[in-house]
Design an enzyme around this catalytic site. Sequence first.
Site, PDB file in Angstrom:
ATOM      1  N   GLY A  19       0.839  -1.198   0.000  1.00 31.19           N
ATOM      2  CA  GLY A  19       0.000   0.000   0.000  1.00 31.19           C
ATOM      3  C   GLY A  19       0.868   1.240   0.000  1.00 31.19           C
ATOM      4  O   GLY A  19       0.515   2.296   0.557  1.00 31.19           O
ATOM      5  N   TYR A 159     -14.470  -3.161   8.273  1.00 35.65           N
ATOM      6  CA  TYR A 159     -13.148  -2.556   8.484  1.00 35.65           C
ATOM      7  C   TYR A 159     -12.703  -2.767   9.935  1.00 35.65           C
ATOM      8  O   TYR A 159     -11.584  -3.227  10.201  1.00 35.65           O
ATOM      9  CB  TYR A 159     -13.231  -1.065   8.148  1.00 35.65           C
ATOM     10  CG  TYR A 159     -11.948  -0.309   8.396  1.00 35.65           C
ATOM     11  CD1 TYR A 159     -10.941  -0.268   7.435  1.00 35.65           C
ATOM     12  CD2 TYR A 159     -11.733   0.381   9.598  1.00 35.65           C
ATOM     13  CE1 TYR A 159      -9.756   0.442   7.659  1.00 35.65           C
ATOM     14  CE2 TYR A 159     -10.563   1.085   9.823  1.00 35.65           C
ATOM     15  CZ  TYR A 159      -9.581   1.116   8.852  1.00 35.65           C
ATOM     16  OH  TYR A 159      -8.421   1.805   9.076  1.00 35.65           O
ATOM     17  N   ALA A 160     -13.579  -2.434  10.875  1.00 34.74           N
ATOM     18  CA  ALA A 160     -13.230  -2.560  12.297  1.00 34.74           C
ATOM     19  C   ALA A 160     -12.897  -4.009  12.651  1.00 34.74           C
ATOM     20  O   ALA A 160     -11.969  -4.272  13.429  1.00 34.74           O
ATOM     21  CB  ALA A 160     -14.377  -2.047  13.160  1.00 34.74           C
TER      22      ALA A 160
HETATM   23  N1  NAD Z   1      -5.926   7.398   7.637  1.00 33.03           N
HETATM   24  C1  NAD Z   1      -6.406   6.995   8.814  1.00 33.03           C
HETATM   25  O1  NAD Z   1      -7.091   7.763   9.512  1.00 33.03           O
HETATM   26  C2  NAD Z   1      -6.138   5.610   9.324  1.00 33.03           C
HETATM   27  C3  NAD Z   1      -6.595   5.298  10.601  1.00 33.03           C
HETATM   28  C4  NAD Z   1      -6.372   4.040  11.107  1.00 33.03           C
HETATM   29  C5  NAD Z   1      -5.708   3.094  10.356  1.00 33.03           C
HETATM   30  N2  NAD Z   1      -5.273   3.402   9.115  1.00 33.03           N
HETATM   31  C6  NAD Z   1      -4.622   2.346   8.337  1.00 33.03           C
HETATM   32  O2  NAD Z   1      -3.365   2.764   7.856  1.00 33.03           O
HETATM   33  C7  NAD Z   1      -3.110   2.124   6.606  1.00 33.03           C
HETATM   34  C8  NAD Z   1      -2.789   3.187   5.568  1.00 33.03           C
HETATM   35  O3  NAD Z   1      -3.901   4.058   5.470  1.00 33.03           O
HETATM   36  P1  NAD Z   1      -3.871   5.456   4.713  1.00 33.03           P
HETATM   37  O4  NAD Z   1      -4.675   6.378   5.497  1.00 33.03           O
HETATM   38  O5  NAD Z   1      -2.491   5.804   4.368  1.00 33.03           O
HETATM   39  O6  NAD Z   1      -4.720   5.072   3.438  1.00 33.03           O
HETATM   40  P2  NAD Z   1      -4.582   5.467   1.904  1.00 33.03           P
HETATM   41  O7  NAD Z   1      -5.930   5.250   1.319  1.00 33.03           O
HETATM   42  O8  NAD Z   1      -3.922   6.783   1.749  1.00 33.03           O
HETATM   43  O9  NAD Z   1      -3.584   4.344   1.381  1.00 33.03           O
HETATM   44  C9  NAD Z   1      -3.951   3.003   1.250  1.00 33.03           C
HETATM   45  C10 NAD Z   1      -3.131   2.418   0.133  1.00 33.03           C
HETATM   46  O10 NAD Z   1      -3.471   1.031   0.006  1.00 33.03           O
HETATM   47  C11 NAD Z   1      -3.524   0.742  -1.368  1.00 33.03           C
HETATM   48  N3  NAD Z   1      -4.339  -0.441  -1.627  1.00 33.03           N
HETATM   49  C12 NAD Z   1      -5.692  -0.564  -1.522  1.00 33.03           C
HETATM   50  N4  NAD Z   1      -6.060  -1.786  -1.920  1.00 33.03           N
HETATM   51  C13 NAD Z   1      -4.924  -2.437  -2.280  1.00 33.03           C
HETATM   52  C14 NAD Z   1      -4.659  -3.722  -2.776  1.00 33.03           C
HETATM   53  N5  NAD Z   1      -5.645  -4.617  -3.017  1.00 33.03           N
HETATM   54  N6  NAD Z   1      -3.390  -4.058  -3.030  1.00 33.03           N
HETATM   55  C15 NAD Z   1      -2.383  -3.172  -2.820  1.00 33.03           C
HETATM   56  N7  NAD Z   1      -2.561  -1.943  -2.360  1.00 33.03           N
HETATM   57  C16 NAD Z   1      -3.836  -1.575  -2.093  1.00 33.03           C
HETATM   58  C17 NAD Z   1      -4.110   1.985  -2.028  1.00 33.03           C
HETATM   59  O11 NAD Z   1      -3.826   2.004  -3.412  1.00 33.03           O
HETATM   60  C18 NAD Z   1      -3.421   3.084  -1.237  1.00 33.03           C
HETATM   61  O12 NAD Z   1      -2.217   3.493  -1.846  1.00 33.03           O
HETATM   62  C19 NAD Z   1      -4.348   1.299   6.276  1.00 33.03           C
HETATM   63  O13 NAD Z   1      -4.154  -0.023   6.695  1.00 33.03           O
HETATM   64  C20 NAD Z   1      -5.418   1.947   7.125  1.00 33.03           C
HETATM   65  O14 NAD Z   1      -6.463   1.063   7.422  1.00 33.03           O
HETATM   66  C21 NAD Z   1      -5.474   4.646   8.564  1.00 33.03           C
END
Ligand code: NAD
Length: 251
Positions: A19, A159-160
């Site tokens: 990701g 998701y949760a």
């Molecule tokens: N942003 C928040 O508030 C937050 C809060 C809690 C947890 N998280 C977690 O942190 C991590 C990163 O989140 P973020 O906010 O940077 O999200 P984001 O949406 O900016 O990035 C997620 C990335 O995952 C990639 N992705 C999605 N499906 C995919 C797949 N099948 N194969 C490969 N890549 C894939 C997307 O292309 C994207 O680049 C995630 O696991 C998210 O659940 C984020």
Amino acid sequence: MTPLSDPTPFHGKTLLLSGAGGGIAREVARQFHAAGAHLVLGDLDPAALEEFAASLPTGGGRVLIRHLDAASAQSNTAFVAAAVEEFGSVDFLVPAAGIYPEQAVADMTDEQWRTVVSVNLDGVFFLTRAVLPHLNQHGAIVNLASMAGHRGSVRHAHYAATKGALLAFSRSLAWELGGHARVNTVSPGIIETPMTRDYVAARGEDALSATPMGRLGRPEEVASVITFLCSPAASFIHGETIQVNGGMHMI
Ligand SMILES: NC(=O)c1ccc[n+]([C@@H]2O[C@H](COP(=O)([O-])OP(=O)(O)OC[C@H]3O[C@@H](n4cnc5c(N)ncnc54)[C@H](O)[C@@H]3O)[C@@H](O)[C@H]2O)c1
């Protein structure tokens, strides 16, 4: 042990990041690269990763970019094989691919449930399993859970559920890896990235008033905790979960 003052504590070490085009992952990549690490970056859109890699300062570790579909076991295996071919082994793993679609449980289809579980949970398992034979002694894994995995999330039960499962997965892995490599989890609150754009537009004010610090988090504030957890400064932290949420959820 590398002293805290070492500006490149990850020199010659390799980070595998899924990701990698995402908001948090890009900051993780920047911080590890600045600390001297080689990067192996995987995401659905490798062209975007090429553009991102071009923005990194020259002269640091090497960067390998691959297409990765986190939901596919085969794709994860190929991703790790490419990393091992290029760098020989892996020191750090940060599975950061994730999706956060909105859907109430009552109307959730099998496919909606399965898609979220496939990317957010299966994806971490597939990648971890593929990496373990190549993970160096004193390596580190940091999983990205979420505040949602601790307190639930309205209209994001799928998701949760995956994030709650990741907490248990990480602790189990910490037992399995014992002294070989450390495993920890970061649970972010609401961080400003593409993932939360719609949520913030619809409910950002509610989030702010529910957060003692009165603001949303920045991706680099999550990345710095991940960097710390992989660093020698965290050499006795194992099986832990660190909340990064401005006080929105205190446990
Ligand atoms: N942003 C928040 O508030 C937050 C809060 C809690 C947890 N998280 C977690 O942190 C991590 C990163 O989140 P973020 O906010 O940077 O999200 P984001 O949406 O900016 O990035 C997620 C990335 O995952 C990639 N992705 C999605 N499906 C995919 C797949 N099948 N194969 C490969 N890549 C894939 C997307 O292309 C994207 O680049 C995630 O696991 C998210 O659940 C984020």
